[in-house]
Motif scaffolding. Sequence first.
Motif, short mmCIF file in Angstrom:
data_model
loop_
_atom_site.label_atom_id
_atom_site.label_comp_id
_atom_site.label_asym_id
_atom_site.label_seq_id
_atom_site.Cartn_x
_atom_site.Cartn_y
_atom_site.Cartn_z
N ILE A 156 0.87 -1.18 0.00
CA ILE A 156 0.00 0.00 0.00
C ILE A 156 0.91 1.22 0.00
O ILE A 156 1.68 1.42 0.92
N LEU A 157 0.81 1.98 -1.05
CA LEU A 157 1.63 3.17 -1.22
C LEU A 157 0.87 4.41 -0.75
O LEU A 157 -0.35 4.44 -0.81
N THR A 158 1.62 5.42 -0.31
CA THR A 158 0.99 6.69 -0.01
C THR A 158 1.38 7.68 -1.08
O THR A 158 2.51 7.67 -1.58
N GLN A 159 0.45 8.50 -1.44
CA GLN A 159 0.72 9.57 -2.39
C GLN A 159 0.67 10.88 -1.62
O GLN A 159 -0.33 11.24 -1.03
N VAL A 160 1.81 11.55 -1.61
CA VAL A 160 1.92 12.86 -0.97
C VAL A 160 2.39 13.81 -2.04
O VAL A 160 3.49 13.67 -2.56
N GLY A 161 1.55 14.78 -2.39
CA GLY A 161 1.92 15.71 -3.45
C GLY A 161 2.07 14.98 -4.78
O GLY A 161 1.19 14.21 -5.18
N ASP A 162 3.20 15.18 -5.43
CA ASP A 162 3.44 14.60 -6.77
C ASP A 162 4.42 13.44 -6.74
O ASP A 162 5.06 13.14 -7.74
N ASN A 163 4.55 12.74 -5.60
CA ASN A 163 5.56 11.69 -5.54
C ASN A 163 5.17 10.44 -6.32
O ASN A 163 6.01 9.60 -6.58
N VAL A 164 3.91 10.29 -6.70
CA VAL A 164 3.48 9.20 -7.57
C VAL A 164 3.13 9.84 -8.91
O VAL A 164 2.21 10.63 -9.00
N LEU A 165 3.90 9.48 -9.92
CA LEU A 165 3.68 10.10 -11.23
C LEU A 165 2.40 9.63 -11.90
O LEU A 165 1.73 10.39 -12.58
N TYR A 166 2.07 8.35 -11.72
CA TYR A 166 0.85 7.84 -12.30
C TYR A 166 0.38 6.65 -11.49
O TYR A 166 1.17 5.81 -11.08
N ALA A 167 -0.91 6.58 -11.27
CA ALA A 167 -1.55 5.41 -10.66
C ALA A 167 -2.96 5.32 -11.20
O ALA A 167 -3.68 6.31 -11.23
N ASP A 168 -3.32 4.14 -11.64
CA ASP A 168 -4.67 3.90 -12.13
C ASP A 168 -5.63 4.17 -10.97
O ASP A 168 -5.36 3.79 -9.83
N GLU A 169 -6.74 4.81 -11.24
CA GLU A 169 -7.70 5.14 -10.19
C GLU A 169 -8.23 3.91 -9.48
O GLU A 169 -8.66 3.98 -8.33
N ALA A 170 -8.18 2.77 -10.14
CA ALA A 170 -8.67 1.54 -9.52
C ALA A 170 -7.79 1.12 -8.34
O ALA A 170 -8.23 0.36 -7.48
N LEU A 171 -6.57 1.61 -8.27
CA LEU A 171 -5.67 1.30 -7.15
C LEU A 171 -5.96 2.15 -5.92
O LEU A 171 -5.50 1.85 -4.83
N ASP A 172 -6.72 3.22 -6.10
CA ASP A 172 -6.95 4.20 -5.04
C ASP A 172 -8.00 3.70 -4.05
O ASP A 172 -9.18 3.55 -4.39
N ILE A 173 -7.57 3.44 -2.83
CA ILE A 173 -8.49 3.00 -1.77
C ILE A 173 -8.71 4.10 -0.73
O ILE A 173 -9.24 3.85 0.35
N THR A 174 -8.32 5.32 -1.07
CA THR A 174 -8.34 6.43 -0.11
C THR A 174 -9.70 6.63 0.55
O THR A 174 -9.80 6.68 1.77
N ASP A 175 -10.75 6.76 -0.24
CA ASP A 175 -12.08 7.05 0.32
C ASP A 175 -12.55 5.95 1.25
O ASP A 175 -13.07 6.22 2.33
N ASP A 176 -12.33 4.70 0.83
CA ASP A 176 -12.73 3.57 1.66
C ASP A 176 -11.91 3.53 2.95
O ASP A 176 -12.45 3.29 4.04
N PHE A 177 -10.62 3.82 2.86
CA PHE A 177 -9.76 3.82 4.04
C PHE A 177 -10.13 4.96 4.99
O PHE A 177 -10.17 4.78 6.20
N ILE A 178 -10.42 6.15 4.46
CA ILE A 178 -10.83 7.28 5.30
C ILE A 178 -12.13 6.92 6.04
O ILE A 178 -12.27 7.21 7.23
N LYS A 179 -13.05 6.30 5.33
CA LYS A 179 -14.30 5.88 5.96
C LYS A 179 -13.99 4.92 7.11
O LYS A 179 -14.52 5.06 8.21
N TYR A 180 -13.10 3.97 6.86
CA TYR A 180 -12.68 3.01 7.89
C TYR A 180 -12.04 3.74 9.08
O TYR A 180 -12.35 3.48 10.24
N LEU A 181 -11.11 4.67 8.79
CA LEU A 181 -10.44 5.42 9.84
C LEU A 181 -11.44 6.15 10.73
O LEU A 181 -11.36 6.09 11.97
N ASN A 182 -12.35 6.87 10.12
CA ASN A 182 -13.32 7.66 10.87
C ASN A 182 -14.28 6.78 11.67
O ASN A 182 -14.70 7.16 12.76
N GLU A 183 -14.61 5.60 11.14
CA GLU A 183 -15.48 4.68 11.87
C GLU A 183 -14.77 4.11 13.10
O GLU A 183 -15.42 3.76 14.08
#
Length: 194
Positions: A156-183
């Motif tokens: 699981i990679l973190t993207q901070v600013g522009d440190n990831v040049l490209y990632a397919d949106e299907a790899l992005d679990i941010t919203d689901d993880f934030i929901k988990y964090l807040n729960e």
Amino acid sequence: RARCSGLDYIALTRLLQDGEKKASPTTAAEVQATGLPVALVRMDSVSSQYKYAQEVKAALEKDALEHQTRLQSKGAAIQKAAADFERRMRINAFVSAEAQQAEQQKIIRMQQEGEALSAQLTQQLGMKQQLMLEDMMKEIRAQLKEYNKDGRYKLILTQVGDNVLYADEALDITDDFIKYLNEHYTSGKATEVK
């Protein structure tokens, strides 16, 4: 040239279409099913939407405001003393040169104390910020480990600013993880930091 029957052509077309579908997963679950257990978390979104991060930010802003108020009060006292000194100089109110010099030294000490206080408060705020951010990152890592306890992701990679040049949106679990964090967040963790 080989000839295909109508049924062979349809089967071949379906096979090609199925291959195209599998080649372009569009969700994190589909990516996981491809055997590439990689995910991406955008930290800017975590920082702005995670309740713990919001509490940390609010606590630091509160401290910064308190420090600023304290410094402004000290600055106002110095300005008042300096203005009083100048007024007394104009009307020749000092009984001796030694008294004038003693008052001037007092103002210089006040200025030095103000500068030292500013440096001290800045250092304290910086240290508190560092500790709070470290604690928050420890919590995020612990929660991420728990979030992934089924082992569906191997990386699981973190993207901070522009440190990831490209990632397919299907790899992005941010919203689901934030929901988990807040729960799984217990209010007040940000204020527990010493």
